[in-house]
Structures are given as structure tokens and as C-alpha cells.
Design a protein around this motif. Structure first.
Motif, PDB file in Angstrom:
ATOM      1  N   PHE A   4       0.825  -1.215   0.000  1.00  0.00           N
ATOM      2  CA  PHE A   4       0.000   0.000   0.000  1.00  0.00           C
ATOM      3  C   PHE A   4       0.859   1.266   0.000  1.00  0.00           C
ATOM      4  CE2 PHE A   4      -3.118   3.040   1.696  1.00  0.00           C
ATOM      5  CZ  PHE A   4      -4.161   2.771   0.858  1.00  0.00           C
ATOM      6  N   PRO A   5       1.492   1.593  -1.132  1.00  0.00           N
ATOM      7  CA  PRO A   5       2.348   2.773  -1.177  1.00  0.00           C
ATOM      8  C   PRO A   5       1.550   4.039  -0.860  1.00  0.00           C
ATOM      9  CG  PRO A   5       1.895   1.970  -3.387  1.00  0.00           C
ATOM     10  CD  PRO A   5       1.314   0.974  -2.429  1.00  0.00           C
ATOM     11  N   MET A   6       2.158   4.902  -0.067  1.00  0.00           N
ATOM     12  CA  MET A   6       1.495   6.143   0.316  1.00  0.00           C
ATOM     13  C   MET A   6       1.493   7.095  -0.874  1.00  0.00           C
ATOM     14  SD  MET A   6      -0.103   7.629   2.652  1.00  0.00           S
ATOM     15  CE  MET A   6       0.227   6.379   3.856  1.00  0.00           C
ATOM     16  N   ALA A  55      -8.034  -3.255  -0.156  1.00  0.00           N
ATOM     17  CA  ALA A  55      -7.045  -3.747  -1.115  1.00  0.00           C
ATOM     18  C   ALA A  55      -6.653  -5.189  -0.854  1.00  0.00           C
ATOM     19  CB  ALA A  55      -5.805  -2.857  -1.072  1.00  0.00           C
ATOM     20  N   SER A  56      -6.822  -5.655   0.384  1.00  0.00           N
ATOM     21  CA  SER A  56      -6.305  -6.979   0.714  1.00  0.00           C
ATOM     22  C   SER A  56      -7.370  -8.061   0.869  1.00  0.00           C
ATOM     23  CB  SER A  56      -5.479  -6.898   2.004  1.00  0.00           C
ATOM     24  OG  SER A  56      -6.317  -6.549   3.089  1.00  0.00           O
ATOM     25  N   ALA A  95     -11.057   3.659  -6.997  1.00  0.00           N
ATOM     26  CA  ALA A  95      -9.944   4.121  -7.825  1.00  0.00           C
ATOM     27  C   ALA A  95      -8.708   3.251  -7.622  1.00  0.00           C
ATOM     28  CB  ALA A  95      -9.614   5.578  -7.494  1.00  0.00           C
ATOM     29  N   ARG A  96      -8.581   2.644  -6.453  1.00  0.00           N
ATOM     30  CA  ARG A  96      -7.434   1.789  -6.156  1.00  0.00           C
ATOM     31  C   ARG A  96      -7.714   0.321  -6.495  1.00  0.00           C
ATOM     32  NH1 ARG A  96      -3.447   4.244  -3.768  1.00  0.00           N
ATOM     33  NH2 ARG A  96      -2.619   2.405  -2.738  1.00  0.00           N
ATOM     34  N   GLY A  97      -8.880   0.016  -7.112  1.00  0.00           N
ATOM     35  CA  GLY A  97      -9.130  -1.325  -7.624  1.00  0.00           C
ATOM     36  C   GLY A  97     -10.210  -2.138  -6.944  1.00  0.00           C
ATOM     37  N   THR A  98     -10.857  -1.600  -5.912  1.00  0.00           N
ATOM     38  CA  THR A  98     -11.938  -2.341  -5.248  1.00  0.00           C
ATOM     39  C   THR A  98     -13.138  -2.428  -6.191  1.00  0.00           C
ATOM     40  OG1 THR A  98     -11.193  -1.529  -3.109  1.00  0.00           O
ATOM     41  CG2 THR A  98     -13.438  -2.390  -3.209  1.00  0.00           C
ATOM     42  N   PRO A  99     -13.735  -3.608  -6.359  1.00  0.00           N
ATOM     43  CA  PRO A  99     -14.902  -3.736  -7.242  1.00  0.00           C
ATOM     44  C   PRO A  99     -16.055  -2.835  -6.797  1.00  0.00           C
ATOM     45  CG  PRO A  99     -14.037  -5.891  -6.684  1.00  0.00           C
ATOM     46  CD  PRO A  99     -13.318  -4.909  -5.818  1.00  0.00           C
ATOM     47  N   PHE A 100     -16.709  -2.233  -7.766  1.00  0.00           N
ATOM     48  CA  PHE A 100     -17.828  -1.316  -7.526  1.00  0.00           C
ATOM     49  C   PHE A 100     -19.063  -1.864  -8.208  1.00  0.00           C
ATOM     50  CE2 PHE A 100     -19.933   2.755  -9.137  1.00  0.00           C
ATOM     51  CZ  PHE A 100     -20.692   2.919  -7.998  1.00  0.00           C
ATOM     52  N   ASN A 153     -14.434  -2.185 -12.168  1.00  0.00           N
ATOM     53  CA  ASN A 153     -13.324  -2.925 -11.545  1.00  0.00           C
ATOM     54  C   ASN A 153     -13.718  -4.379 -11.339  1.00  0.00           C
ATOM     55  OD1 ASN A 153     -11.908  -0.564 -11.430  1.00  0.00           O
ATOM     56  ND2 ASN A 153     -12.219  -0.227  -9.260  1.00  0.00           N
ATOM     57  N   ASP A 154     -14.281  -4.964 -12.359  1.00  0.00           N
ATOM     58  CA  ASP A 154     -14.798  -6.327 -12.295  1.00  0.00           C
ATOM     59  C   ASP A 154     -13.688  -7.320 -11.931  1.00  0.00           C
ATOM     60  OD1 ASP A 154     -16.120  -8.736 -12.728  1.00  0.00           O
ATOM     61  OD2 ASP A 154     -17.183  -7.978 -14.482  1.00  0.00           O
ATOM     62  N   PRO A 155     -13.849  -8.063 -10.827  1.00  0.00           N
ATOM     63  CA  PRO A 155     -12.814  -9.004 -10.405  1.00  0.00           C
ATOM     64  C   PRO A 155     -12.873 -10.359 -11.114  1.00  0.00           C
ATOM     65  CG  PRO A 155     -14.577  -9.046  -8.816  1.00  0.00           C
ATOM     66  CD  PRO A 155     -14.942  -7.996  -9.856  1.00  0.00           C
ATOM     67  N   ARG A 156     -13.910 -10.580 -11.907  1.00  0.00           N
ATOM     68  CA  ARG A 156     -14.060 -11.871 -12.569  1.00  0.00           C
ATOM     69  C   ARG A 156     -13.019 -12.006 -13.679  1.00  0.00           C
ATOM     70  NH1 ARG A 156     -20.329 -11.074 -13.867  1.00  0.00           N
ATOM     71  NH2 ARG A 156     -19.390  -9.106 -14.449  1.00  0.00           N
ATOM     72  N   PRO A 157     -12.532 -13.233 -13.886  1.00  0.00           N
ATOM     73  CA  PRO A 157     -11.571 -13.451 -14.981  1.00  0.00           C
ATOM     74  C   PRO A 157     -12.224 -13.125 -16.320  1.00  0.00           C
ATOM     75  CG  PRO A 157     -11.901 -15.467 -13.686  1.00  0.00           C
ATOM     76  CD  PRO A 157     -12.855 -14.442 -13.162  1.00  0.00           C
ATOM     77  N   ARG A 158     -11.478 -12.488 -17.162  1.00  0.00           N
ATOM     78  CA  ARG A 158     -12.000 -12.118 -18.501  1.00  0.00           C
ATOM     79  C   ARG A 158     -12.132 -13.361 -19.352  1.00  0.00           C
ATOM     80  NH1 ARG A 158     -12.897  -7.026 -18.277  1.00  0.00           N
ATOM     81  NH2 ARG A 158     -11.343  -5.568 -17.549  1.00  0.00           N
TER      82      ARG A 158
END
Length: 161
Positions: A4-6, A55-56, A95-100, A153-158
Motif C-alpha cells: 500500500f504505497p502512500m 485492497a487486501s 480508484a485503487r481497484g476495489t470492485p464497484f 473494476n470487475d474481479p471476474r476473470p476475462r
């Protein structure tokens, strides 16, 4: 996103959000600047913790509907009555990748109310059905998408065609 870079932009948004809270503004107005700063630092650190969790955790996600915006982090849910555009913590998480999952387009409220919940960990309830059942985030997204929800930010495999 390991470690988690600042980022200054993230801190800037979280600090501005904390400083804008009515209680913190009121403390500053009445001359209690140090207490306001302390509470703002606490709020920023708490929100950074939420972003790290988002993120985790494998099933962390943001949902926005007519009732507001919810950042689901397993056992913890952070919410606002506002749309995602006015909920900086949720916007940063997305914006940091969490699915919406935007459920505002969903019109079948009965079907939506009967959807299973997203599991808090990786366990799934195979025996239950309906609203009491827990499924993985990807299974939940498959189901809610059929009702008309928009997924970012769909987490499902393409799938290749």
C-alpha cells in the motif's frame, strides 16, 4: 498494490474529508484547534486502514444504490447516505481497484432483496438459498449483473470470445 504505497493524493483527499466534518469545523470555530487536528489525524488513520483492508480482502466491494454508498470489508461496513461521488473513501477504494457494484439501474427490488449476501471470508454456504445464503463476490456479481447492475473494476476473470 502490495505494501500500500502512500500517495499524496490519497492523503490530501482523506485530510480534506476529515477537516470538512461538521464537528471538526465546529471545534476549529470554537478555538479547539489541537483537538480538531487530533480527531482529524485519527479519522485519516482509520480511513487508511479501511483502504488497506479493501485492497487486501478478497470479497471487499463497494455498492451504490438509492440508499447510499456502502464499502463492505468483510465484518466491517462503512456507509454514507450520499452517492459514491460524495463519499471520498469509497471513491478512493474504487480508484485503487476495489470492485464497484452500481445497483441504481436495478428495478426489480424483490429479486434484489432475495439475493444472497457476499461471504465475509472465502467460505460459502452451499445448503442455504435466497437472502440468507452467502456466496463469493464473483457469484454475487454474476447474479446482480443479470438484474441490471453496472460493474466497475470487475474481479471476474476475462472470457475470451
Amino acid at each position: 498494490m502490495k505494501g500500500f504505497p502512500m500517495q499524496t493524493g490519497v492523503l490530501r483527499v482523506l485530510r480534506a474529508t476529515a477537516a470538512s466534518w461538521w464537528r471538526h469545523r465546529e471545534l476549529r470555530r470554537t478555538g479547539e484547534e489541537e483537538l480538531a487536528r487530533q480527531l482529524e489525524r485519527t479519522a485519516v488513520l482509520r480511513d487508511l486502514g479501511y483502504l488497506k483492508q479493501a485492497a487486501s480482502l478478497p470479497n471487499a466491494h463497494v455498492i451504490c444504490g438509492d440508499g447510499g454508498t456502502f464499502l463492505h470489508l468483510g465484518w466491517t461496513t462503512v456507509s454514507s447516505f450520499a452517492p459514491i461521488e460524495r463519499f471520498p473513501l469509497a471513491s478512493l477504494a474504487v480508484a485503487r481497484g476495489t470492485p464497484f457494484v452500481d445497483i441504481r439501474p436495478v428495478t426489480d427490488v424483490i429479486a434484489f432483496a432475495n439475493l444472497p449476501r457476499v461471504t465475509r471470508d472465502r467460505s460459502v454456504d452451499p445448503d442455504l438459498s435466497g437472502a440468507g445464503r452467502c456466496v463469493s463476490l464473483t457469484t454475487y456479481i454474476d447474479t446482480v449483473e443479470r438484474l441490471g447492475a453496472r460493474i466497475v473494476n470487475d474481479p471476474r476473470p476475462r472470457q475470451s470470445i
